[in-house]
Design a protein around this motif. Structure first.
Motif, PDB file in Angstrom:
ATOM      1  N   ARG A   1       0.850  -1.183   0.000  1.00 24.07           N
ATOM      2  CA  ARG A   1       0.000   0.000   0.000  1.00 24.07           C
ATOM      3  C   ARG A   1       0.893   1.242   0.000  1.00 24.07           C
ATOM      4  N   GLY A   2       0.510   2.252  -0.748  1.00 27.00           N
ATOM      5  CA  GLY A   2       1.302   3.476  -0.797  1.00 27.00           C
ATOM      6  C   GLY A   2       1.279   4.223   0.528  1.00 27.00           C
ATOM      7  N   LEU A   3       2.135   5.204   0.656  1.00 25.18           N
ATOM      8  CA  LEU A   3       2.182   6.019   1.868  1.00 25.18           C
ATOM      9  C   LEU A   3       2.110   7.500   1.516  1.00 25.18           C
ATOM     10  N   LEU A   4       1.755   8.291   2.517  1.00 25.89           N
ATOM     11  CA  LEU A   4       1.681   9.739   2.389  1.00 25.89           C
ATOM     12  C   LEU A   4       2.799  10.337   3.232  1.00 25.89           C
ATOM     13  N   LEU A   5       3.813  10.894   2.584  1.00 30.00           N
ATOM     14  CA  LEU A   5       4.950  11.490   3.285  1.00 30.00           C
ATOM     15  C   LEU A   5       4.725  12.992   3.395  1.00 30.00           C
ATOM     16  N   VAL A   6       4.526  13.454   4.622  1.00 29.89           N
ATOM     17  CA  VAL A   6       4.217  14.858   4.870  1.00 29.89           C
ATOM     18  C   VAL A   6       5.449  15.600   5.374  1.00 29.89           C
ATOM     19  N   LEU A   7       5.743  16.735   4.741  1.00 30.99           N
ATOM     20  CA  LEU A   7       6.777  17.649   5.222  1.00 30.99           C
ATOM     21  C   LEU A   7       6.116  18.940   5.670  1.00 30.99           C
ATOM     22  N   SER A   8       6.379  19.339   6.897  1.00 31.94           N
ATOM     23  CA  SER A   8       5.871  20.606   7.413  1.00 31.94           C
ATOM     24  C   SER A   8       7.008  21.383   8.035  1.00 31.94           C
ATOM     25  N   SER A   9       6.871  22.701   8.046  1.00 25.64           N
ATOM     26  CA  SER A   9       7.888  23.552   8.661  1.00 25.64           C
ATOM     27  C   SER A   9       7.392  24.979   8.650  1.00 25.64           C
TER      28      SER A   9
END
Length: 215
Positions: A11-19
């Protein structure tokens, strides 16, 4: 015995970058997309005006406020937020389709959007918060960007403290003092998360086949 290299479905994943703005998440996103062809950037919908060089459908989907509100009312967005007077959101359908097909998606969104994604797709989410090495470095980067007038830079600096206060809600934290080192760390996070047992939807059948072949 034949040598095989079976493909295990995942299953795919959701890679979140925040800053906070200016900490370097956009540079990290670009570096990751260039280095890894197996992850694609989520294209957000926004009501803000395009900046020089931005292309509709590539950088953002640029819409008016009425269209954006209609998307909210019809539950077409996974998450949305208001930032500096503009609406930003993530279209639901293409993200759910990508994850179901085993494709990974990169997000460049703030803590508000991350919280909403956590409510809807928690098991698919990998959250990374990017910190600047110092307040002085953050201000310097914002000024060197030369994309915003001084009053907007001041607003972004004032908001940075509130944004940084949400760092503990994330799975990983990168202090972006060196882009190459931070990029390597981000790639390592992605590689490890792709190997998580609970994301490998075809692992059980593969192991059963392996057991049967060995008996």
């Amino acid at each position: 015995m034949t040598s095989e290299n079976p493909r295990i479905e995942r299953r795919g994943l959701l890679l979140v970058l925040s800053s906070p703005s200016g900490a370097g998440k956009t540079s990290l996103s670009r570096a990751l997309l260039e280095a890894d062809p197996h992850i694609a950037l989520s294209v957000s919908v926004t009501t803000r005006k395009p900046r020089p060089g931005e292309v509709d459908g590539r950088d953002y989907w640029f819409v008016d406020e009425a269209s954006f509100k209609a998307m909210i009312e019809t539950d077409q967005l996974l998450e949305w937020a208001t930032v500096f007077g503009n609406y930003y959101g993530t279209p639901r359908a293409p993200i759910e389709k990508a994850v179901a097909e085993g494709r990974d998606v990169l997000f460049d969104i703030d803590w508000q959007g991350t919280q909403q994604l956590s409510e809807r797709m928690a098991g698919d989410l990998v959250r990374v918060f990017v910190l600047p090495p110092s307040a002085e470095a953050l201000e310097t980067r914002l000024k060197q960007r030369a994309q915003d007038p001084p009053e907007v830079v001041a607003k972004r600096m004032a908001k940075a403290s509130d944004e940084i206060s949400h760092w503990a809600e994330y799975d990983y934290v990168i202090v972006n003092s060196d882009l190459a080192e931070s990029s390597a760390g981000l790639r390592a996070i992605l590689a490890a998360e792709r190997l998580r047992r609970d994301r490998m939807t075809g692992l059980s059948s593969f192991v059963r086949g392996l057991h049967a072949a060995l008996e």
